[in-house]
Design an enzyme around this catalytic site. Structure first.
Site, PDB file in Angstrom:
ATOM      1  N   GLY A  67      -1.539   6.366  -2.849  1.00  7.45           N
ATOM      2  CA  GLY A  67      -2.613   6.204  -3.840  1.00  7.45           C
ATOM      3  C   GLY A  67      -3.718   5.324  -3.280  1.00  7.45           C
ATOM      4  CG  HIS A  68      -2.985   1.158  -2.570  1.00  7.89           C
ATOM      5  ND1 HIS A  68      -1.619   0.973  -2.619  1.00  7.89           N
ATOM      6  CD2 HIS A  68      -3.501   0.409  -3.575  1.00  7.89           C
ATOM      7  CE1 HIS A  68      -1.324   0.135  -3.599  1.00  7.89           C
ATOM      8  NE2 HIS A  68      -2.444  -0.219  -4.207  1.00  7.89           N
TER       9      HIS A  68
ATOM     10  N   GLY B 260      -8.905   3.390  -8.838  1.00  5.59           N
ATOM     11  CA  GLY B 260      -8.070   4.562  -9.113  1.00  5.59           C
ATOM     12  C   GLY B 260      -8.028   4.898 -10.596  1.00  5.59           C
ATOM     13  CD  GLN B 261      -8.577   8.660 -14.592  1.00  2.00           C
ATOM     14  OE1 GLN B 261      -9.734   8.307 -14.345  1.00  2.00           O
ATOM     15  NE2 GLN B 261      -8.114   8.792 -15.810  1.00  2.00           N
TER      16      GLN B 261
ATOM     17  CG  LEU C  20      -1.944  -1.152   1.303  1.00  2.72           C
ATOM     18  CD1 LEU C  20      -2.875  -0.965   2.506  1.00  2.72           C
ATOM     19  CD2 LEU C  20      -2.765  -1.298   0.023  1.00  2.72           C
TER      20      LEU C  20
HETATM   21  P1  AMP Z   1      -3.260  -2.123  -7.094  1.00  2.56           P
HETATM   22  O1  AMP Z   1      -2.915  -2.525  -5.701  1.00  2.56           O
HETATM   23  O2  AMP Z   1      -2.099  -1.594  -7.868  1.00  2.56           O
HETATM   24  O3  AMP Z   1      -4.049  -3.184  -7.819  1.00  2.56           O
HETATM   25  O4  AMP Z   1      -4.230  -0.882  -6.960  1.00  2.56           O
HETATM   26  C1  AMP Z   1      -5.409  -0.960  -6.202  1.00  2.56           C
HETATM   27  C2  AMP Z   1      -6.260   0.244  -6.533  1.00  2.56           C
HETATM   28  O5  AMP Z   1      -5.545   1.426  -6.192  1.00  2.56           O
HETATM   29  C3  AMP Z   1      -6.610   0.321  -8.023  1.00  2.56           C
HETATM   30  O6  AMP Z   1      -7.954   0.733  -8.164  1.00  2.56           O
HETATM   31  C4  AMP Z   1      -5.630   1.360  -8.504  1.00  2.56           C
HETATM   32  O7  AMP Z   1      -6.098   2.058  -9.653  1.00  2.56           O
HETATM   33  C5  AMP Z   1      -5.539   2.288  -7.316  1.00  2.56           C
HETATM   34  N1  AMP Z   1      -4.299   3.056  -7.377  1.00  2.56           N
HETATM   35  C6  AMP Z   1      -3.046   2.572  -7.578  1.00  2.56           C
HETATM   36  N2  AMP Z   1      -2.148   3.582  -7.646  1.00  2.56           N
HETATM   37  C7  AMP Z   1      -2.856   4.729  -7.504  1.00  2.56           C
HETATM   38  C8  AMP Z   1      -2.500   6.123  -7.496  1.00  2.56           C
HETATM   39  N3  AMP Z   1      -1.259   6.542  -7.664  1.00  2.56           N
HETATM   40  N4  AMP Z   1      -3.493   7.023  -7.312  1.00  2.56           N
HETATM   41  C9  AMP Z   1      -4.785   6.620  -7.158  1.00  2.56           C
HETATM   42  N5  AMP Z   1      -5.181   5.324  -7.150  1.00  2.56           N
HETATM   43  C10 AMP Z   1      -4.226   4.393  -7.324  1.00  2.56           C
END
Ligand code: AMP
Length: 311
Positions: free
Chosen positions: A36-37, A148-149, A33
């Site tokens: 962003g998360h 996340g976008q 995490l």
């Molecule tokens: P992940 O753990 O990479 O699968 O991401 C989990 C969620 O967090 C997904 O919906 C991603 O799009 C979101 N996410 C990852 N990085 C960012 C970021 N820098 N800003 C916003 N949301 C993010």
């Protein structure tokens, strides 16, 4: 916060809240995490009565074994961070819990899921994403799920899936959180060497350059994309996979920039594959003129534009 490992435990945990008509929010993650998360978790905390975060490195969406093996994992730290963000339940299942012996059903989003990331990582990638998201939505049965976008195409695939299969869950897409130099936060960033970390900011510079060219009046998508690709190429050690201007709803390439577009980029920096994107609002019609206040309103709407477009 309680960490739960089985679907049965998860369902039993959220059942009282559901019976009481309380709002349940889900934030699916693959762990490691970062801020962003946390932005998604905080938004869920602010909007929902019960917040569930899932932590599952989904093997089905990895097209390269080396990427899956290298994917950062730190559950103890994730637990601390999730608790700090106000998560009620951290759902951290084993691979066997998610994919028990005999598992045979998958979900594929046609068209959209085959472009760009689907093309470069293989169509199994988004099938893996869609299948695990469908399962998580059925496991936690949230009222709202947050994405996340940063992973714009994934967010659209999820919206399509939820709409097409009538999941009773609202999908919210939250803005990309970035480092000071513009690099989008990603769990994979921690795999970058210090030198590659510096080089990685080329992706965001290229996206901003595309936005700048459009703002300056360029309407030919190929010219804008070529200029942005040249920006990536000027950074040694950054190997571009794609940089395109695409339609925000279909992710199909656009030829002329006379409507909202998204600039999307994927590149390898050293051994690490990174993706990023920048929604770019339709340029004003010539008669409108930019005008200082209109320019500001447009800038403020930029992130919101793509997020709303596919609802
Ligand atoms: P992940 O753990 O990479 O699968 O991401 C989990 C969620 O967090 C997904 O919906 C991603 O799009 C979101 N996410 C990852 N990085 C960012 C970021 N820098 N800003 C916003 N949301 C993010």
């Amino acid at each position: 916060m309680r960490t739960v490992r089985t679907v049965r435990e998860l369902r039993a945990s959220v059942a009282p809240a559901r019976r009481a008509g309380r709002m349940i929010g889900l934030v699916p993650t693959m762990g490691a995490l970062h801020e962003g998360h946390l932005s998604l978790l905080r938004r869920a905390r602010a909007e929902c009565d019960v917040v569930v975060a899932s932590l599952f490195v989904n093997p089905a969406q990895f097209n390269e074994h080396s990427d899956l093996a290298a994917y950062p994992r730190d559950q103890a730290k994730d637990e601390q961070m999730a608790a700090g963000a106000g998560v009620d339940y951290l759902f951290a299942p084993s691979a066997e819990e998610v994919y028990p012996p005999g598992f045979a059903t998958t979900v594929t989003v046609g068209g959209l899921g085959e472009r760009l990331e689907g093309q470069h990582r293989g169509s199994a990638h988004f099938t893996g994403v869609s299948t695990v998201v469908a399962k998580l939505l059925n496991m936690a049965a949230p009222d709202v799920a947050y994405f996340g976008q940063k992973d714009a195409q994934q967010a659209l695939v999820v919206r399509r899936l939820v709409s097409d299969l009538n999941f009773p869950t609202r999908i919210e897409v939250c803005p990309t959180v970035r480092e000071a130099d513009g690099l989008a936060l990603s769990s994979r960033n921690r795999l970058l060497s210090p030198r590659d970390r510096e080089r990685a900011s080329a992706l965001y510079r290229a996206l901003r350059l595309a936005a700048g060219r459009i703002e300056a009046g360029e309407r030919d998508a190929q010219i804008v994309a070529a200029a942005a690709r040249a920006e990536v190429a000027s950074s040694p050690g950054v190997e571009l996979e794609y940089l395109e201007l695409v339609d925000p709803e279909s992710f199909a390439p656009v030829r002329r920039v006379d409507r909202d577009v998204v600039a999307v980029v994927a590149a390898r920096v050293g051994a690490v594959r990174l993706i990023d994107n920048q929604p770019i609002l339709a340029p004003p019609k010539p008669a409108e003129g930019p005008g200082p206040s209109r320019g500001k309103a447009r800038a403020e709407r930029t992130e919101e534009a793509l997020q709303c477009s596919a609802r």
